[in-house]
Design a protein around this motif. Structure first.
Motif, PDB file in Angstrom:
ATOM      1  N   TYR A  53       0.870  -1.180   0.000  1.00 29.95           N
ATOM      2  CA  TYR A  53       0.000   0.000   0.000  1.00 29.95           C
ATOM      3  C   TYR A  53       0.901   1.222   0.000  1.00 29.95           C
ATOM      4  O   TYR A  53       1.886   1.264   0.730  1.00 29.95           O
ATOM      5  N   VAL A  55       0.427   5.095   0.917  1.00 25.06           N
ATOM      6  CA  VAL A  55      -0.586   5.910   1.577  1.00 25.06           C
ATOM      7  C   VAL A  55      -0.033   7.316   1.815  1.00 25.06           C
ATOM      8  O   VAL A  55       1.105   7.476   2.284  1.00 25.06           O
ATOM      9  N   GLU A  80      -1.551  -0.929  -4.103  1.00 20.85           N
ATOM     10  CA  GLU A  80      -2.731  -0.082  -4.027  1.00 20.85           C
ATOM     11  C   GLU A  80      -2.293   1.242  -3.430  1.00 20.85           C
ATOM     12  O   GLU A  80      -1.647   1.258  -2.378  1.00 20.85           O
ATOM     13  N   ASP A  82      -3.508   4.728  -1.757  1.00 20.17           N
ATOM     14  CA  ASP A  82      -4.725   5.212  -1.118  1.00 20.17           C
ATOM     15  C   ASP A  82      -4.475   6.548  -0.413  1.00 20.17           C
ATOM     16  O   ASP A  82      -3.356   6.854   0.000  1.00 20.17           O
ATOM     17  N   PHE A  87      -7.831   5.482   3.886  1.00 16.13           N
ATOM     18  CA  PHE A  87      -7.196   4.232   4.293  1.00 16.13           C
ATOM     19  C   PHE A  87      -7.402   3.952   5.788  1.00 16.13           C
ATOM     20  O   PHE A  87      -7.753   2.850   6.199  1.00 16.13           O
ATOM     21  N   ARG A  88      -7.194   4.973   6.609  1.00 13.11           N
ATOM     22  CA  ARG A  88      -7.196   4.746   8.058  1.00 13.11           C
ATOM     23  C   ARG A  88      -8.551   4.318   8.599  1.00 13.11           C
ATOM     24  O   ARG A  88      -8.629   3.736   9.676  1.00 13.11           O
ATOM     25  N   ARG A  90     -10.916   2.526   6.710  1.00 10.54           N
ATOM     26  CA  ARG A  90     -11.657   1.585   5.877  1.00 10.54           C
ATOM     27  C   ARG A  90     -11.350   0.109   6.137  1.00 10.54           C
ATOM     28  O   ARG A  90     -11.768  -0.745   5.376  1.00 10.54           O
ATOM     29  N   ALA A  92      -8.636  -1.723   5.844  1.00 10.10           N
ATOM     30  CA  ALA A  92      -7.947  -2.286   4.680  1.00 10.10           C
ATOM     31  C   ALA A  92      -7.333  -3.639   5.021  1.00 10.10           C
ATOM     32  O   ALA A  92      -7.035  -3.915   6.188  1.00 10.10           O
ATOM     33  N   ALA A 115      -2.547   6.566   9.643  1.00 12.46           N
ATOM     34  CA  ALA A 115      -2.619   5.404   8.746  1.00 12.46           C
ATOM     35  C   ALA A 115      -1.421   4.487   8.992  1.00 12.46           C
ATOM     36  O   ALA A 115      -1.545   3.259   9.034  1.00 12.46           O
TER      37      ALA A 115
END
Ligand code: F6R
Length: 365
Positions: A53, A55, A80, A82, A87-88, A90, A92, A115
């Protein structure tokens, strides 16, 4: 001090060739190979990473979108990218086989830091790309990659972004050679091409008089749209952000292929449409899109690689960038977009270094 420049922003735009050079050269060993001393991720650990990820917020997030292209292309790991504030919250899919790359110029952005902590608590390995030594993000991360941009004063990020791009390309190439997903020859070629981008950025800066003329032509616009495909769409987003935040013109980016699904309805007589077409495989498609918006009255400003003259048939103005490998074009493409925004904003009398309502570092949610 502004070192003879009118604003910090234009000074920092001019510092980019050096920032690119520093970020790269400080991490090349005597053989010209990438040596990431502060990244302790071993080959075995890297082989266990099955998901990355990236972020970040704002401009750093747009750099992260380019990073996704680079890491997937070279290192063949799914990535991904984000927005930190998304992000923080959802939930993930993060575990011990996840690498989280946070990108933050200041290293103090509240959402980015949150995050990072969230992913860390789930066992992810954390790699920070930041410009500030000892920043919160650098202290929380397992590994740190410092961009060597030097202090960035203007609120609108310029040199931090280009050095973030260089960092992400270097990380992608380093992972790729460790994982064996590129050959030594490809690796060497890409490092040498990365090294050439600094002079090419200088060339763009030295020949930017035409960009100032274009700025004069579009400075009174109410809206401006940015189009691109693939990597160029990432740059369209960064270009639109740069324009809106300092000139207050409503600016929005669209993936050019989405035009017919709605956005083309927005085009009016004279609407500036900055159309980015640096990717060889997508070039013809972009030229068609330019013709489509031009037929509806758009004032098309194309951005293309030198020699791709065919674009002139579809555009009112063309900004050329020097020849560059498609995957690295982002480092060059952003520069005319920054310069255009700068001139539009100054011609409108805006306070470019301190735009209204914005702070350099967003340390609260
Ligand atoms: C735009 C800009 C912001 C920052 C964002 C993240 O020009 O500067 O969008 O990129 O606030 O800041 P950092 O990188 O410090 O986390």
């Amino acid at each position: 001090s502004k070192g003879g420049f009118d604003h910090f922003m234009i000074k920092e735009i001019n510092e980019q060739p050096n920032g690119i050079k520093e970020t790269l050269n400080r991490r090349l060993d005597e053989n010209g190979d990438i040596k990431l001393d502060d990244i302790k991720l071993t080959k075995a650990e890297l082989d266990n990473i099955n998901k990355v990820y990236i972020v970040a917020c704002g401009t750093a997030y747009y750099a992260g979108l380019v990073g996704k292209h680079a890491i997937e292309k070279f290192a063949k790991i799914p990535v991904e990218t984000d927005i930190a504030s998304e992000f923080r919250y959802r939930d993930a899919f993060v575990d011990e086989n996840t690498l989280l790359i946070v990108v933050s110029q200041s290293g103090e952005t509240a959402d980015t830091l949150a995050a990072l902590k969230e992913a860390k608590s789930k066992g992810a390995r954390i790699l920070a790309i930041t410009n500030v030594v000892g920043s919160s993000v650098s202290r929380e991360a397992d590994d740190v990659f410092y961009t060597w941009a030097g202090p960035e004063i203007a609120v609108a990020s310029t040199k931090a972004y280009t050095t973030q791009l260089v960092s992400l390309y270097m990380i992608a190439l380093d992972f790729a050679i460790k994982k064996g997903t590129i050959t030594k020859e490809q690796y060497k070629t890409m490092i040498s091409k990365l090294g050439e981008t600094s002079d090419k950025v200088q060339e763009i800066i030295d020949n930017s008089d035409d960009i100032e003329k274009i700025a004069e032509e579009i400075k009174d616009s109410k809206d401006a749209f940015y189009l691109g495909r693939g990597l160029d769409y990432c740059l369209a987003m960064e270009g639109a952000l740069k324009l809106k935040e300092i000139s207050y013109i409503h600016a929005e980016a669209f993936p050019a292929g989405e035009l017919k699904h709605g956005p083309i309805a927005l085009i009016e007589e004279g609407t500036p449409v900055i159309s980015i077409a640096t990717q060889d495989v997508l070039f013809e498609k972009m030229v068609s899109n330019m013709k489509e918006v031009k037929a509806r009255g758009a004032y098309v400003i194309a951005l293309a690689k030198e020699g791709n003259k065919e674009v002139e048939k579809a555009a009112d103005r063309v900004i050329y960038i020097p020849e560059v490998d498609d995957v690295l074009s982002s480092i060059l493409t952003v520069v005319p977009l920054q310069i255009l925004s700068y001139h539009v904003a100054t011609k409108r009398g805006c306070d470019v270094d301190k735009p209204r309502n914005l702070a350099k570092s967003v340390t609260v949610e």
